[in-house]
Design a protein around this motif. Structure first.
Motif, mmCIF file in Angstrom:
data_model
loop_
_atom_site.group_PDB
_atom_site.id
_atom_site.type_symbol
_atom_site.label_atom_id
_atom_site.label_comp_id
_atom_site.label_asym_id
_atom_site.label_seq_id
_atom_site.Cartn_x
_atom_site.Cartn_y
_atom_site.Cartn_z
ATOM 1 N N SER A 21 3.944 3.006 -8.993
ATOM 2 C CA SER A 21 3.665 2.968 -10.610
ATOM 3 C C SER A 21 3.809 4.477 -10.981
ATOM 4 C CB SER A 21 2.399 2.552 -10.877
ATOM 5 O OG SER A 21 2.306 2.171 -12.380
ATOM 6 N N GLU A 22 4.541 4.537 -12.060
ATOM 7 C CA GLU A 22 4.522 6.165 -12.650
ATOM 8 C C GLU A 22 3.495 6.078 -13.709
ATOM 9 O OE1 GLU A 22 8.634 7.275 -12.987
ATOM 10 O OE2 GLU A 22 8.871 7.304 -10.835
ATOM 11 N N VAL A 23 2.393 6.934 -13.700
ATOM 12 C CA VAL A 23 1.615 7.015 -14.752
ATOM 13 C C VAL A 23 1.775 8.282 -15.584
ATOM 14 C CG1 VAL A 23 -0.893 6.757 -15.221
ATOM 15 C CG2 VAL A 23 0.079 5.735 -13.342
ATOM 16 N N PRO A 24 2.104 8.173 -16.782
ATOM 17 C CA PRO A 24 2.090 9.276 -17.638
ATOM 18 C C PRO A 24 0.760 10.090 -17.565
ATOM 19 C CG PRO A 24 2.723 7.558 -19.213
ATOM 20 C CD PRO A 24 2.247 6.939 -17.860
ATOM 21 N N VAL A 25 0.876 11.477 -17.379
ATOM 22 C CA VAL A 25 -0.085 12.542 -17.315
ATOM 23 C C VAL A 25 -0.707 12.392 -18.532
ATOM 24 C CG1 VAL A 25 -0.884 15.051 -16.980
ATOM 25 C CG2 VAL A 25 0.639 13.863 -15.455
ATOM 26 N N SER A 46 8.315 -1.500 -8.159
ATOM 27 C CA SER A 46 7.600 -0.910 -9.501
ATOM 28 C C SER A 46 6.868 -1.704 -10.222
ATOM 29 C CB SER A 46 8.756 -0.260 -10.112
ATOM 30 O OG SER A 46 8.270 0.510 -11.257
ATOM 31 N N VAL A 47 5.532 -1.495 -10.644
ATOM 32 C CA VAL A 47 4.951 -1.971 -11.374
ATOM 33 C C VAL A 47 4.263 -1.273 -12.569
ATOM 34 C CG1 VAL A 47 4.167 -3.824 -9.523
ATOM 35 C CG2 VAL A 47 2.747 -1.732 -9.843
ATOM 36 N N PRO A 48 3.917 -1.635 -13.879
ATOM 37 C CA PRO A 48 3.367 -0.920 -14.752
ATOM 38 C C PRO A 48 1.966 -0.515 -14.629
ATOM 39 C CG PRO A 48 3.718 -3.080 -15.607
ATOM 40 C CD PRO A 48 4.002 -3.162 -14.161
ATOM 41 N N GLU A 49 1.374 -1.147 -14.059
ATOM 42 C CA GLU A 49 -0.200 -0.994 -13.899
ATOM 43 C C GLU A 49 -0.642 -1.180 -12.545
ATOM 44 O OE1 GLU A 49 -2.940 -2.413 -16.787
ATOM 45 O OE2 GLU A 49 -1.272 -2.381 -18.311
ATOM 46 N N GLU A 74 2.255 11.046 -12.974
ATOM 47 C CA GLU A 74 1.981 11.070 -11.534
ATOM 48 C C GLU A 74 2.304 9.640 -10.902
ATOM 49 O OE1 GLU A 74 -2.495 12.800 -12.202
ATOM 50 O OE2 GLU A 74 -2.379 10.586 -12.098
ATOM 51 N N VAL A 75 3.069 9.919 -9.593
ATOM 52 C CA VAL A 75 3.513 8.701 -9.115
ATOM 53 C C VAL A 75 2.427 8.220 -8.058
ATOM 54 C CG1 VAL A 75 5.160 8.097 -7.176
ATOM 55 C CG2 VAL A 75 5.735 9.461 -8.884
ATOM 56 N N TRP A 76 2.006 6.765 -8.102
ATOM 57 C CA TRP A 76 0.920 6.306 -7.383
ATOM 58 C C TRP A 76 1.639 5.343 -6.717
ATOM 59 C CZ3 TRP A 76 -4.675 6.808 -7.791
ATOM 60 C CH2 TRP A 76 -5.054 7.761 -8.507
ATOM 61 N N MET A 77 1.165 5.020 -5.272
ATOM 62 C CA MET A 77 1.601 3.779 -4.274
ATOM 63 C C MET A 77 0.241 3.103 -3.685
ATOM 64 S SD MET A 77 4.927 5.421 -2.886
ATOM 65 C CE MET A 77 6.107 6.375 -3.962
ATOM 66 N N ALA A 78 0.605 2.131 -3.076
ATOM 67 C CA ALA A 78 -0.180 1.336 -2.386
ATOM 68 C C ALA A 78 0.698 0.382 -1.388
ATOM 69 C CB ALA A 78 -0.994 0.219 -3.151
ATOM 70 N N PHE A 79 0.262 0.324 0.060
ATOM 71 C CA PHE A 79 1.264 -0.004 0.839
ATOM 72 C C PHE A 79 0.454 -1.604 1.358
ATOM 73 C CE2 PHE A 79 2.520 4.089 0.521
ATOM 74 C CZ PHE A 79 3.626 3.963 0.730
ATOM 75 N N PHE A 80 1.116 -2.400 1.809
ATOM 76 C CA PHE A 80 0.924 -3.709 2.245
ATOM 77 C C PHE A 80 1.906 -4.337 3.419
ATOM 78 C CE2 PHE A 80 2.768 -4.619 -1.649
ATOM 79 C CZ PHE A 80 3.515 -5.979 -1.442
ATOM 80 N N ARG A 81 1.554 -5.356 4.006
ATOM 81 C CA ARG A 81 2.451 -6.201 4.785
ATOM 82 C C ARG A 81 2.849 -7.512 4.384
ATOM 83 N NH1 ARG A 81 3.866 -3.191 9.284
ATOM 84 N NH2 ARG A 81 2.335 -1.352 9.979
ATOM 85 N N ASP A 82 3.776 -7.946 4.887
ATOM 86 C CA ASP A 82 4.244 -9.352 4.433
ATOM 87 C C ASP A 82 4.011 -10.048 5.876
ATOM 88 O OD1 ASP A 82 6.498 -9.253 6.217
ATOM 89 O OD2 ASP A 82 7.842 -9.643 4.804
ATOM 90 N N PRO A 83 4.176 -11.437 5.619
ATOM 91 C CA PRO A 83 3.607 -12.226 7.121
ATOM 92 C C PRO A 83 4.349 -11.973 8.341
ATOM 93 C CG PRO A 83 3.768 -13.795 5.099
ATOM 94 C CD PRO A 83 4.402 -12.526 4.747
ATOM 95 N N ASP A 84 5.648 -11.136 8.277
ATOM 96 C CA ASP A 84 6.328 -10.683 9.210
ATOM 97 C C ASP A 84 6.020 -9.482 9.609
ATOM 98 O OD1 ASP A 84 8.224 -13.122 10.325
ATOM 99 O OD2 ASP A 84 8.131 -13.287 8.102
ATOM 100 N N GLU A 85 5.319 -8.583 8.993
ATOM 101 C CA GLU A 85 4.783 -7.391 9.250
ATOM 102 C C GLU A 85 5.821 -6.314 8.548
ATOM 103 O OE1 GLU A 85 1.820 -6.498 10.961
ATOM 104 O OE2 GLU A 85 1.452 -8.610 10.502
ATOM 105 N N ASN A 86 6.667 -6.727 7.648
ATOM 106 C CA ASN A 86 7.466 -5.644 6.975
ATOM 107 C C ASN A 86 6.461 -5.155 6.132
ATOM 108 O OD1 ASN A 86 10.389 -6.287 7.871
ATOM 109 N ND2 ASN A 86 9.670 -8.469 7.062
ATOM 110 N N VAL A 87 6.675 -3.705 5.892
ATOM 111 C CA VAL A 87 5.879 -2.930 5.254
ATOM 112 C C VAL A 87 6.365 -3.079 3.860
ATOM 113 C CG1 VAL A 87 4.780 -0.741 4.440
ATOM 114 C CG2 VAL A 87 4.848 -1.434 6.953
ATOM 115 N N LEU A 88 5.942 -3.445 2.587
ATOM 116 C CA LEU A 88 6.141 -3.312 1.312
ATOM 117 C C LEU A 88 4.907 -2.192 0.561
ATOM 118 C CD1 LEU A 88 6.281 -7.176 0.931
ATOM 119 C CD2 LEU A 88 8.113 -5.575 1.546
ATOM 120 N N ALA A 89 5.668 -2.038 -0.621
ATOM 121 C CA ALA A 89 4.615 -1.102 -1.414
ATOM 122 C C ALA A 89 4.826 -1.299 -2.834
ATOM 123 C CB ALA A 89 5.169 0.286 -1.139
#
Length: 141
Positions: free
Chosen positions: A125-129, A75-78, A107-122
């Motif tokens: 952020s919950e942004v007030p409408v 969870s990240v603020p921005e 609103e719920v926003w997400m962005a996905f990426f992988r670590d060096p061992d191919e684990n998916v991380l995300a």
């Protein structure tokens, strides 16, 4: 007093993620993602603090534990700011930040990426409408 009727799991104390190269994983989580490194322990364990929940990186000794992790959502603020910082640190995203759901007041926003061992991380952020807009970013992959 906890009884059978009132007992229920409610707090995560630790999450384990399988890695194959512990030093490489420590560098990624500590230096690239900026997580607070706690300590290493034998035979192949490293611990990080995630705001009171421990993240355990584990070089598994047993085949039963040698599989990719579940997706961990940080969870990240921005989300746009976090995305840009991690892009600059060399993280390759599977998809740029995007709207997952509008829950009326947030609103719920997400962005996905992988670590060096191919684990998916995300990132999530919950942004007030009606809050700051999160426009598409044409400069990232």
């Amino acid at each position: 007093m906890t009884t059978t009727a009132t007992f229920g799991l409610s707090q995560i104390g630790q999450v384990a993620v399988r890695v194959h190269d512990l030093d490489r994983a420590i560098a990624f989580y500590r230096d690239t993602l900026g997580m607070r490194f706690l300590f290493k322990a034998p035979p192949g364990l490293a611990f990080f603090d995630c705001n009171g929940v421990r993240l355990l990186l584990d070089a598994p000794q047993d085949a039963a534990f040698d599989h990719p992790a579940s997706v961990i959502y940080y969870s990240v603020p921005e989300i746009r700011v976090a995305h840009e910082i991690l892009l600059a640190r060399g993280v390759c995203f599977l998809r740029d930040p995007h709207l997952i759901a509008n829950l009326g007041n947030v609103e719920v926003w997400m962005a996905f990426f992988r670590d060096p061992d191919e684990n998916v991380l995300a990132l999530m952020s919950e942004v007030p409408v009606g809050g700051p807009p999160t426009p598409p970013n044409p400069t990232s992959q």
